[in-house]
Motif scaffolding. Structure first.
Motif, PDB file in Angstrom:
ATOM      1  N   ASP A   1       6.467  -5.273   5.308  1.00 49.43           N
ATOM      2  CA  ASP A   1       5.340  -6.157   5.570  1.00 49.43           C
ATOM      3  C   ASP A   1       5.252  -7.461   4.780  1.00 49.43           C
ATOM      4  N   TYR A   2       4.254  -8.250   5.205  1.00 49.66           N
ATOM      5  CA  TYR A   2       4.151  -9.661   4.803  1.00 49.66           C
ATOM      6  C   TYR A   2       3.853  -9.855   3.324  1.00 49.66           C
ATOM      7  N   GLN A   3       3.359  -8.828   2.658  1.00 45.70           N
ATOM      8  CA  GLN A   3       3.077  -9.017   1.225  1.00 45.70           C
ATOM      9  C   GLN A   3       4.375  -9.098   0.425  1.00 45.70           C
TER      10      GLN A   3
ATOM     11  N   LEU B   1       0.047   0.605   8.564  1.00 44.10           N
ATOM     12  CA  LEU B   1       1.251   0.839   7.774  1.00 44.10           C
ATOM     13  C   LEU B   1       1.210   2.202   7.102  1.00 44.10           C
TER      14      LEU B   1
ATOM     15  N   HIS C   1       5.204  -5.678   9.933  1.00 43.36           N
ATOM     16  CA  HIS C   1       4.275  -4.941  10.806  1.00 43.36           C
ATOM     17  C   HIS C   1       3.376  -5.878  11.598  1.00 43.36           C
ATOM     18  N   ILE C   2       3.340  -7.144  11.200  1.00 40.36           N
ATOM     19  CA  ILE C   2       2.427  -8.085  11.856  1.00 40.36           C
ATOM     20  C   ILE C   2       3.255  -9.112  12.639  1.00 40.36           C
TER      21      ILE C   2
ATOM     22  N   TRP D   1      -1.621 -14.049   6.052  1.00 40.66           N
ATOM     23  CA  TRP D   1      -2.231 -13.223   7.120  1.00 40.66           C
ATOM     24  C   TRP D   1      -2.771 -14.089   8.260  1.00 40.66           C
TER      25      TRP D   1
ATOM     26  N   ASN E   1      -3.421 -12.662   1.800  1.00 42.86           N
ATOM     27  CA  ASN E   1      -4.493 -12.489   2.788  1.00 42.86           C
ATOM     28  C   ASN E   1      -5.318 -13.741   3.070  1.00 42.86           C
TER      29      ASN E   1
ATOM     30  N   TYR F   1      -2.665 -10.908  -3.771  1.00 44.04           N
ATOM     31  CA  TYR F   1      -3.239 -10.124  -2.666  1.00 44.04           C
ATOM     32  C   TYR F   1      -4.360 -10.886  -1.949  1.00 44.04           C
TER      33      TYR F   1
ATOM     34  N   ARG G   1     -10.023  -1.952  11.430  1.00 45.76           N
ATOM     35  CA  ARG G   1     -10.445  -2.513  10.157  1.00 45.76           C
ATOM     36  C   ARG G   1     -11.342  -3.706  10.473  1.00 45.76           C
TER      37      ARG G   1
ATOM     38  N   ALA H   1      -7.685   3.458   6.522  1.00 51.95           N
ATOM     39  CA  ALA H   1      -7.594   2.548   7.647  1.00 51.95           C
ATOM     40  C   ALA H   1      -6.443   1.594   7.406  1.00 51.95           C
ATOM     41  N   GLY H   2      -5.530   1.509   8.346  1.00 48.28           N
ATOM     42  CA  GLY H   2      -4.394   0.603   8.199  1.00 48.28           C
ATOM     43  C   GLY H   2      -3.154   1.235   8.791  1.00 48.28           C
TER      44      GLY H   2
ATOM     45  N   ARG I   1       0.851  -1.201   0.000  1.00 44.27           N
ATOM     46  CA  ARG I   1       0.000   0.000   0.000  1.00 44.27           C
ATOM     47  C   ARG I   1       0.876   1.236   0.000  1.00 44.27           C
TER      48      ARG I   1
ATOM     49  N   ARG J   1     -10.521  -5.682   2.692  1.00 44.75           N
ATOM     50  CA  ARG J   1     -10.268  -6.955   1.995  1.00 44.75           C
ATOM     51  C   ARG J   1     -11.566  -7.692   1.667  1.00 44.75           C
TER      52      ARG J   1
HETATM   53  O1  F6P Z   1      -0.023  -3.658   9.047  1.00 51.72           O
HETATM   54  C1  F6P Z   1      -1.064  -4.386   8.648  1.00 51.72           C
HETATM   55  C2  F6P Z   1      -1.586  -4.101   7.253  1.00 51.72           C
HETATM   56  O2  F6P Z   1      -1.828  -5.310   6.685  1.00 51.72           O
HETATM   57  C3  F6P Z   1      -0.754  -3.332   6.288  1.00 51.72           C
HETATM   58  O3  F6P Z   1       0.256  -4.050   5.645  1.00 51.72           O
HETATM   59  C4  F6P Z   1      -1.799  -2.901   5.354  1.00 51.72           C
HETATM   60  O4  F6P Z   1      -1.442  -1.859   4.528  1.00 51.72           O
HETATM   61  C5  F6P Z   1      -2.963  -2.564   6.270  1.00 51.72           C
HETATM   62  O5  F6P Z   1      -2.849  -3.463   7.314  1.00 51.72           O
HETATM   63  C6  F6P Z   1      -4.329  -2.587   5.610  1.00 51.72           C
HETATM   64  O6  F6P Z   1      -4.546  -3.744   4.854  1.00 51.72           O
HETATM   65  P1  F6P Z   1      -4.721  -3.701   3.261  1.00 51.72           P
HETATM   66  O7  F6P Z   1      -3.506  -3.042   2.683  1.00 51.72           O
HETATM   67  O8  F6P Z   1      -4.859  -5.132   2.873  1.00 51.72           O
HETATM   68  O9  F6P Z   1      -5.948  -2.903   3.001  1.00 51.72           O
END
Ligand code: F6P
Ligand code: ADP
Length: 457
Positions: free
Chosen positions: A131-133, A24, A155-156, A86, A82, A77, A264, A21-22, A10, A302
């Motif tokens: 982050d995990y992605q 990161l 971050h997680i 996740w 996710n 994604y 979220r 919302a998030g 992101r 998501r």
């Molecule tokens: O830190 C947790 C996190 O998964 C970030 O990597 C992410 O940007 C945020 O929450 C919101 O999730 P998403 O990017 O899937 O909307």
């Protein structure tokens, strides 16, 4: 000093208006400084980046973003990131959904990111992946000959080997993470789990307590908890408390107390358990009937992932059940909304709340806990009820710490918060505020980047 290149799935683009919302995006937005480059997904699917990132400059920051195709979005994604990683990294192996084609889609998008970023790099750039992605991107950059310093921050949470090895390709991920020079975590527990996983996957030599050498490459680790700009957020909250939205909220409460939850809409946040606990409050302590409302702001997130749709239906049902059971003709116990709200507005809402409910089943850090504390009036603060499974609980020990699976205990903590003498509220809040002021978004970045820049390559 080399340029900072931040990479995250992101990217908070200057053109993105409105509420985000998030954690990161919130943390990095506060940390980006002029001269840096922020690279990642545009948020668009099936666009026409045609091989080159789209570049935007704003206030000295360069934003370079790429689109994902529909298939990439589904496999990278929605699928592996996710649907598999996740839940697994939040200790929810029961929700883990592994499909090999999605795993391959994940690797391919990490490769594609590396291929698009590499031509933009200069020799002394410092690259910071988030982050995990993007766990395999450092390795993909190395394969392209990128010799720059590379940091990776998760971050997680990170899980112990017994949980990680539920994933068939666990070791491939761990080895790819180790291609970074510095790997950062939110808590000591996460770091220790990563070091154990690395030892379970590779022949390695420990390099001090915090790192290891594998195949001639040294990987160091660091714990740098993400924070917020506490002073800035406190000013925002003070200002927002006088704004129309907060005034309307106050007048709608007609003197009743407010508990607030801001998350979220994610199954890691423990929302069904929180709703349950709120219902238990009225059963265990009926004196609070008609005296408190819970405002739950749950931004839809998501929505293409099945589990998230199922959660939304479950919460709709539960909200109806609670309000059906307890409402009066002039009182609604639960106010439940499923959209993002502007951060300034939320700051004002936090400030007038008597209780902040932060009860995730597992969370890397949880910035809402820190925002709630920062927003309080120090002379008459509300009380934070915090899950022991949030990374934030490692530090914020003066909150009322709860096990979110125990609805009765969470109800009792809410009861204790409502009855807590002002002196105790003030003392707990002062201690918590001191802690979140000491660890800001800026100090998080400084802590990580100072160590990354010291690494000899
Ligand atoms: O830190 C947790 C996190 O998964 C970030 O990597 C992410 O940007 C945020 O929450 C919101 O999730 P998403 O990017 O899937 O909307
Ligand atoms: P995560 O990164 O898992 O979403 P965090 O608690 O660390 O969790 O960060 C969430 C961030 O997003 C916070 O800054 C919070 O204010 C913001 N946020 C969460 N929910 C909402 C919402 N419903 N509306 C607006 N902002 C939200």
């Amino acid at each position: 000093m080399g340029r900072l290149v931040v990479v995250s799935n992101r990217v908070s683009l200057p053109s993105d208006k409105g509420a985000k919302a998030g954690g990161l995006a919130v943390a990095l937005e506060e940390a980006m400084s002029p001269g840096s480059l922020w690279f990642g997904w545009s948020g668009r699917r099936g666009g026409t980046n045609a091989g080159r990132p789209a570049i935007v400059e704003h206030r000295g920051i360069t934003y370079a973003t790429v689109d994902l195709s529909e298939a990439e979005y589904r496999r990278f994604y929605v699928g592996f990131s996710n649907g598999a990683l996740w839940p697994l990294l939040h200790y929810r192996s029961g929700l883990f959904d592994f499909r090999r084609d999605e795993f391959e889609g994940y690797l391919a998008v990490n490769e594609m990111f590396a291929a698009r970023l590499a031509p933009l790099l200069e020799p002394d750039d410092v690259i910071w992946i988030h982050d995990y992605q993007l766990l395999t991107m450092a390795e993909a950059l190395r394969r392209r000959g990128v010799a720059n310093r590379i940091g990776l921050f998760l971050h997680i949470p990170f899980v112990p080997p017994a949980m990680l090895h539920v994933l068939p390709e666990a070791c491939q991920l761990v080895r790819a993470m180790a291609a970074a020079d510095l790997v950062g975590f939110q808590t000591e527990g996460d770091r220790a789990n990563f070091l154990d996983c690395a030892a379970s996957c590779m022949e390695l030599h420990r390099a001090g307590a915090d790192g290891f050498v594998h195949d001639g490459h040294r990987t160091m680790t660091i714990v740098t908890p993400v924070g917020i700009d506490a002073e800035g957020f406190a000013r925002t909250a003070q200002r927002a408390a006088g704004m129309a939205e907060t005034r309307r909220l106050v007048s709608s409460l007609v003197g009743r107390a407010l508990a607030i939850g801001v998350d979220r809409l994610d199954y890691t946040k423990g929302l069904p358990q929180r709703f349950d606990a709120f219902g238990r409050l009225f059963q265990r302590h009926p004196e609070h009937l008609r005296r408190i409302s819970l405002l739950q702001i749950a931004a839809r997130s998501r929505e293409d992932v099945d589990r998230y749709q199922a959660l939304r239906h479950e919460l709709d049902r539960q909200a109806g059940e609670i309000n059906g059971a307890y409402s009066d003709f002039d009182w609604t116990p639960l106010r439940y909304m499923t959209r993002a709200v502007n951060r300034t507005t939320i700051a004002g809402f936090y400030r007038i709340a008597s209780i902040g409910l932060v009860t995730p089943l597992r969370d890397g850090m949880n910035l809402v806990a820190k925002e709630f504390i920062a927003a309080q009036d120090p002379a008459d603060p509300g009380v934070l009820v915090l899950s022991r499974f949030a990374g934030a609980a490692e530090d914020l020990t003066e909150a009322l710490i709860v096990n979110p699976y125990d609805a009765d205990a969470v109800a009792d903590a809410m009861h204790a918060a409502l009855l807590m003498p002002a002196e105790e509220r003030v003392a707990r809040h002062a201690a918590l505020l001191g802690k979140i002021r000491a660890r800001t978004a800026a100090s998080f970045c400084r802590g990580f980047l100072d160590q990354l820049r010291e690494i000899e390559r």
